[in-house]
Design an enzyme around this catalytic site. Sequence first.
Site: not given
Ligand code: OGA
Ligand code: MN
Length: 283
Positions: A104, A106, A258, A273
């Site tokens: 995806h 974000d 990611h 985040r």
């Molecule tokens: C994010 C995400 C993935 C993870 O923080 O946006 O998708 O590895 N994280 O925690």
């Molecule tokens: Mn993410």
Amino acid sequence: MTLSFKPMTTTRFVVEVEDIDLSKPVDGASVAALRKAINEHSILVFRGQTIDNDQHIAFSRNFGDLEIHTVKQYLLPDYPEIIALANRGENGTTPIDNGGAYWHTDISYKAKPPMGSLLYSLEVPPEGGDTLFADMYAAYDALDDDMKDRIEGVRAVHGYAARFSQMGEGGKRPTLSAEQLAEVPEVTHPVVRINRETGRRALYVNEGFTQGIEGMPMVESRTLVDTLNAHATQPDFVYDHRWRVGDLVFWDNRAVMHCATAYDTSYPRRMHRTTIQGDMPIA
Ligand code: OGA
Ligand code: MN
């Protein structure tokens, strides 16, 4: 402060930024260098950092205003700019075991998706729980001319509600309220997205939130999204980030997808985040 940028892949994708302490204010010249670097490399890795919530937020604000996530249950009560990806929860946040275990970018389901995300690791399992990143510039460049022609000028539909209802998380996921649902109506974005600053073209569809191609019959549309996703996630385009405590990774959501990898959830995993607001994608 003089920053140095150390390549982490054989392409220009992903650099480690050395000689910087993110707990301190970053001077204007360094902010300019980092802004240039994120456009150039799409992923900046900062290792060995020790920052508190205020410092994380202050550093993030160098790159724009911060996005507040729709799912308030994940936000730190005193710091709504921070979403806690914590499998034990934190200060009453809803636990997240494997938050983004699907490809995806974000919040691509908003009309103005965030420009970037800055994920900081506080607790990591001994193995697994990596984050994979796909270089969507390289993925676009490597498409054959027929496919480039086929997707030129085409738009895709992105949404959150369908994905959210599938996530499950062992029943720990809250359900979206009517008010939250109203914040996330379906939107459309170009399949080929152009970076306003550099003019580079990136593929902009993702497994997580792209529901289909506008105006295309459902089966054909699903097949095209799956084909593009499979193309973009080939090993040649993917960087695997193995987290250490104290890593901060700043990625460009306009240019990468990611995906979180699995791990043994009997170990704690806790990340914070912040998310930088972005522009309306252009074709
Ligand atoms: C994010 C995400 C993935 C993870 O923080 O946006 O998708 O590895 N994280 O925690
Ligand atoms: Mn993410």
